[in-house]
Design a protein around this motif. Structure first.
Motif, PDB file in Angstrom:
ATOM      1  N   UNK A   1      44.845  28.235 -94.230  1.00 41.06           N
ATOM      2  CA  UNK A   1      45.752  27.809 -95.291  1.00 41.06           C
ATOM      3  C   UNK A   1      45.283  28.429 -96.599  1.00 41.06           C
ATOM      4  N   UNK A   2      46.141  29.240 -97.205  1.00 46.29           N
ATOM      5  CA  UNK A   2      45.789  29.909 -98.467  1.00 46.29           C
ATOM      6  C   UNK A   2      44.415  30.582 -98.404  1.00 46.29           C
ATOM      7  N   UNK A   3      44.116  31.178 -97.277  1.00 50.44           N
ATOM      8  CA  UNK A   3      42.868  31.915 -97.139  1.00 50.44           C
ATOM      9  C   UNK A   3      41.680  31.092 -96.700  1.00 50.44           C
ATOM     10  N   UNK A   4      41.822  29.773 -96.607  1.00 53.17           N
ATOM     11  CA  UNK A   4      40.729  28.916 -96.167  1.00 53.17           C
ATOM     12  C   UNK A   4      41.010  28.418 -94.752  1.00 53.17           C
ATOM     13  N   UNK A   5      39.972  28.408 -93.927  1.00 50.72           N
ATOM     14  CA  UNK A   5      40.118  28.013 -92.529  1.00 50.72           C
ATOM     15  C   UNK A   5      39.632  26.577 -92.334  1.00 50.72           C
ATOM     16  N   UNK A   6      40.461  25.766 -91.700  1.00 54.43           N
ATOM     17  CA  UNK A   6      40.082  24.385 -91.411  1.00 54.43           C
ATOM     18  C   UNK A   6      39.053  24.382 -90.288  1.00 54.43           C
ATOM     19  N   UNK A   7      37.893  23.778 -90.549  1.00 48.67           N
ATOM     20  CA  UNK A   7      36.845  23.681 -89.538  1.00 48.67           C
ATOM     21  C   UNK A   7      37.050  22.465 -88.650  1.00 48.67           C
ATOM     22  N   UNK A   8      37.325  21.323 -89.272  1.00 47.90           N
ATOM     23  CA  UNK A   8      37.561  20.098 -88.522  1.00 47.90           C
ATOM     24  C   UNK A   8      38.351  19.136 -89.391  1.00 47.90           C
ATOM     25  N   UNK A   9      38.946  18.139 -88.758  1.00 51.71           N
ATOM     26  CA  UNK A   9      39.707  17.114 -89.479  1.00 51.71           C
ATOM     27  C   UNK A   9      39.580  15.812 -88.703  1.00 51.71           C
ATOM     28  N   UNK A  10      39.437  14.691 -89.449  1.00 51.77           N
ATOM     29  CA  UNK A  10      39.305  13.406 -88.773  1.00 51.77           C
ATOM     30  C   UNK A  10      39.805  12.274 -89.657  1.00 51.77           C
ATOM     31  N   UNK A  11      39.831  11.094 -89.066  1.00 57.30           N
ATOM     32  CA  UNK A  11      40.156   9.863 -89.779  1.00 57.30           C
ATOM     33  C   UNK A  11      38.859   9.066 -89.825  1.00 57.30           C
ATOM     34  N   UNK A  12      38.261   8.918 -90.989  1.00 57.28           N
ATOM     35  CA  UNK A  12      36.907   8.383 -91.110  1.00 57.28           C
ATOM     36  C   UNK A  12      36.802   6.971 -90.558  1.00 57.28           C
ATOM     37  N   UNK A  13      35.802   6.768 -89.718  1.00 59.34           N
ATOM     38  CA  UNK A  13      35.474   5.450 -89.184  1.00 59.34           C
ATOM     39  C   UNK A  13      34.001   5.179 -89.472  1.00 59.34           C
ATOM     40  N   UNK A  14      33.695   3.931 -89.773  1.00 58.49           N
ATOM     41  CA  UNK A  14      32.331   3.550 -90.149  1.00 58.49           C
ATOM     42  C   UNK A  14      31.731   2.618 -89.111  1.00 58.49           C
ATOM     43  N   UNK A  15      30.544   2.960 -88.649  1.00 60.58           N
ATOM     44  CA  UNK A  15      29.791   2.118 -87.726  1.00 60.58           C
ATOM     45  C   UNK A  15      28.627   1.523 -88.507  1.00 60.58           C
TER      46      UNK A  15
ATOM     47  N   UNK B   1      34.676  -0.039 -88.609  1.00 59.76           N
ATOM     48  CA  UNK B   1      35.835  -0.061 -89.496  1.00 59.76           C
ATOM     49  C   UNK B   1      36.536   1.286 -89.388  1.00 59.76           C
ATOM     50  N   UNK B   2      37.810   1.282 -89.031  1.00 59.93           N
ATOM     51  CA  UNK B   2      38.526   2.530 -88.755  1.00 59.93           C
ATOM     52  C   UNK B   2      39.601   2.814 -89.804  1.00 59.93           C
ATOM     53  N   UNK B   3      40.170   4.006 -89.704  1.00 55.86           N
ATOM     54  CA  UNK B   3      41.283   4.449 -90.543  1.00 55.86           C
ATOM     55  C   UNK B   3      40.965   4.295 -92.034  1.00 55.86           C
ATOM     56  N   UNK B   4      39.868   4.908 -92.454  1.00 53.64           N
ATOM     57  CA  UNK B   4      39.395   4.774 -93.834  1.00 53.64           C
ATOM     58  C   UNK B   4      39.655   6.006 -94.685  1.00 53.64           C
ATOM     59  N   UNK B   5      40.369   6.965 -94.167  1.00 48.18           N
ATOM     60  CA  UNK B   5      40.710   8.136 -94.961  1.00 48.18           C
ATOM     61  C   UNK B   5      40.749   9.387 -94.106  1.00 48.18           C
ATOM     62  N   UNK B   6      41.754  10.229 -94.347  1.00 46.84           N
ATOM     63  CA  UNK B   6      41.900  11.490 -93.627  1.00 46.84           C
ATOM     64  C   UNK B   6      41.021  12.538 -94.288  1.00 46.84           C
ATOM     65  N   UNK B   7      40.123  13.151 -93.516  1.00 45.57           N
ATOM     66  CA  UNK B   7      39.227  14.175 -94.048  1.00 45.57           C
ATOM     67  C   UNK B   7      39.562  15.529 -93.426  1.00 45.57           C
ATOM     68  N   UNK B   8      39.680  16.541 -94.295  1.00 47.10           N
ATOM     69  CA  UNK B   8      39.920  17.908 -93.838  1.00 47.10           C
ATOM     70  C   UNK B   8      38.780  18.774 -94.356  1.00 47.10           C
ATOM     71  N   UNK B   9      37.983  19.322 -93.441  1.00 43.97           N
ATOM     72  CA  UNK B   9      36.829  20.148 -93.792  1.00 43.97           C
ATOM     73  C   UNK B   9      37.160  21.618 -93.550  1.00 43.97           C
ATOM     74  N   UNK B  10      36.682  22.478 -94.455  1.00 47.91           N
ATOM     75  CA  UNK B  10      36.912  23.911 -94.331  1.00 47.91           C
ATOM     76  C   UNK B  10      35.596  24.628 -94.028  1.00 47.91           C
ATOM     77  N   UNK B  11      35.719  25.819 -93.486  1.00 45.49           N
ATOM     78  CA  UNK B  11      34.523  26.544 -93.040  1.00 45.49           C
ATOM     79  C   UNK B  11      33.623  26.957 -94.195  1.00 45.49           C
ATOM     80  N   UNK B  12      34.135  26.977 -95.424  1.00 40.20           N
ATOM     81  CA  UNK B  12      33.280  27.327 -96.567  1.00 40.20           C
ATOM     82  C   UNK B  12      32.535  26.118 -97.133  1.00 40.20           C
ATOM     83  N   UNK B  13      32.669  24.950 -96.463  1.00 44.55           N
ATOM     84  CA  UNK B  13      31.986  23.742 -96.907  1.00 44.55           C
ATOM     85  C   UNK B  13      32.812  22.847 -97.806  1.00 44.55           C
ATOM     86  N   UNK B  14      34.008  23.296 -98.172  1.00 43.86           N
ATOM     87  CA  UNK B  14      34.886  22.478 -99.003  1.00 43.86           C
ATOM     88  C   UNK B  14      35.513  21.374 -98.158  1.00 43.86           C
TER      89      UNK B  14
END
Length: 542
Positions: free
Chosen positions: A443-457, A465-478
């Motif tokens: 997307x716009x030159x950045x590659x998505x490395x992983x994506x999840x819905x944050x859960x806390x143990x 605790x689940x469904x605490x926020x959608x996280x999208x990580x990119x290969x450059x660390x952003x």
């Protein structure tokens, strides 16, 4: 005399991350406050004869609600109520009072940083015996009870004089009106080097503290001016007002912009700070440098040993998931663990009680430590003053040296406030459904490395605790985070968090929005914020 009053449930009395929050007219409905407070007490046990702490931030309807709480507490069988004079107790001070006096719990009347006034916001929050916000099992029980309540019990006693220190009785219950500042100020004196801070002010150091016509005015005046010797007038907007003087009591670059401009002026004070409606948030700015809450947490953790109360070191750091990773690198260097939790201070409670963390923070201008179980705005300001006094450096120099040592996390939050709730829910649901397909997407030159819905143990009690926020990580660390806030009272607030780590010191002085411009564009287009919500730009950028 104690009466039993028949009632019927109200819809929507579900406590959020910081209690029940609605508009003032909602709370003014007959039986509304009574229903909720009775639901709180019905969800608890073994409090007969125990102490309850009660206070609030002074916003509109604070006094009336406190009288109701006192009458229902008397009918419920509490033995003693400690209430702040004038109905005033900052949220961190309430936590301190609960802990010092071994209270069973406390009820705090506040909507934190939300606007006040006759048509503004109001809130009620229950805190447990450790001084912290009620955990989810308790708030779930309160909500369940609120849906089935058929009666409440209340005393017919006259109003308590909240403005006079001393003891009265309501039925068999003692009501003790206490100085709201005394216990808190005493605690601060055990944590910080007040002599060093006095010397700092004595050397001509200048400061401006904006209490935003909210609860911290009396606390800041007593500690900064009367105890530490800051010049008279250092504290501005120091009188708590029911409508916060018509201003929005949220200490950020939008609502405390005047403070920012004054400190940035060539002839302005060297240091500026502000706190919010109930005193648990803070903003820190030095001449030439605004300090983001994420950076403030990291810098406080790295320098906590300079304050007497933390000289033996810190056990660990805890941060909310949307908060930047700046604190993680400090933890790594100190050899302690950094815990990542959902948003909401209640999630830090187990870590603090177990001795796993000492310093905690959220990107939403909240920082605190194990001294209480709430975030604490004035504590953070005093810690910064202690650091400045010990290092004899200005804020800009301290921040610059920190970035040089640890790298800089460029970070921003874009808020879309009062969005149509259904549209916001659909946006998040669509993102959640696409999580498995996003990795590898460019997307716009950045590659998505992983994506999840944050859960806390929770490492202490094992809860999840689940469904605490959608996280999208990119290969450059952003990364980009999307979550819906639980602190508003109208519509929904979509919060979008953007972060990029920059290790190169030669690139540490870029404008934040410029440094994140590509992420900003991706954050808007990936879920089609404008198409789904009709918003072409965020309401607030911090």
């Amino acid at each position: 005399m104690i009466r039993t009053v028949a009632t019927t449930p109200f819809d929507g009395q579900k406590p959020g991350t910081s209690g029940l929050r609605k508009k003032v007219p909602v709370f003014q409905q007959p039986h509304y406050v009574e229903n909720f407070v009775q639901s709180v007490f019905d969800s608890l046990s073994e409090f007969e004869g125990e102490t309850l702490v009660v206070g609030g931030d002074g916003r509109y309807y604070n006094r009336e609600a406190i009288q109701t709480v006192i009458r229902i507490a008397a009918a419920a069988g509490f033995g003693r109520v400690l209430v702040g004079r004038g109905g005033i107790l900052s949220t961190p001070a309430a936590s301190a009072v609960i802990r010092k006096h071994g209270a069973f719990g406390g009820i705090i009347l506040s909507a934190s940083h939300n606007p006040g006034g006759e048509h503004g916001d109001f809130g009620i929050k229950y805190n447990i015996g450790n001084g912290g916000p009620a955990p989810e099992p308790v708030t779930d029980a309160i909500f369940a009870r609120s849906k089935e309540i058929t009666q409440y019990r209340i005393s017919d006693a006259p109003d308590v004089d909240l403005d006079t220190l001393g003891i009265t009785r309501v039925e068999d219950m003692v009501v003790d009106v206490v100085d709201p500042v005394e216990d808190y100020a005493e605690l601060m004196g055990t944590l910080f080097d007040f002599d060093a801070i006095r010397d700092l002010f004595g050397s001509g150091f200048t400061m401006r503290f904006d209490a935003m016509s909210a609860v911290t005015g009396p606390y800041a005046t007593a500690i900064l001016e009367e105890t530490l010797g800051a010049a008279p007038g250092t504290v501005v907007h120091g009188e708590p007002l029911p409508d916060f003087g018509g201003h929005h009591p949220d200490p950020n670059l939008v609502h405390a912009h005047d403070l920012y401009e004054r400190v940035m002026a060539p002839d302005g004070p060297e240091f500026g700070a502000a706190s919010d409606g109930d005193g648990d948030r803070n903003m820190v700015v030095g001449r030439g440098r605004f300090v983001t809450p994420s950076d403030s947490l990291a810098i406080i953790a790295a320098n906590a040993h300079l304050a007497p109360g933390y000289r033996s070191g810190i056990a660990g750091i805890a941060r909310s998931m949307p908060t930047s990773g700046a604190a993680d690198r400090v933890a790594e260097k100190l050899g302690v663990k950094c815990y990542e939790t959902p948003t909401g201070w209640k999630f830090f409670g187990n870590l603090l009680d177990a001795g796993l963390a000492t310093v905690c923070g959220e990107e939403s201008f909240g920082t605190g430590s194990s001294h209480v179980r709430e975030k604490d705005g004035l504590w953070a300001v005093l810690m910064w003053l202690n650091i400045i006094a010990a290092r004899r450096q200005g804020v800009a120099e301290i921040v610059g040296e920190h970035w040089a040592a640890y790298g800089r996390n460029y970070y921003t939050r874009h808020d879309y406030e009062e969005v149509d709730a259904a549209a916001a829910d659909a946006l998040v649901a669509d993102l959640r459904a696409r999580l498995d397909t996003l990795p590898g997407t460019v997307i716009n030159g950045l590659t998505v490395e992983k994506a999840d819905d944050f859960a806390y143990h929770d490492p202490v009690d094992g809860s999840v605790t689940t469904k605490q926020g959608i996280r999208v990580f990119f290969t450059d660390g952003s990364r980009i985070v999307y979550r819906l806030s639980g602190t508003g009272t109208a519509g929904a607030t979509l919060r979008v968090y953007l972060e990029r780590f920059e290790p190169d010191a030669s690139r540490h002085d870029l404008d934040t929005q410029d440094a994140l411009a590509d992420l900003v564009e991706i954050a808007r287009t990936l879920p089609d914020i404008e198409g789904r919500t009709g918003r072409s730009a965020p309401t607030v950028i911090t």
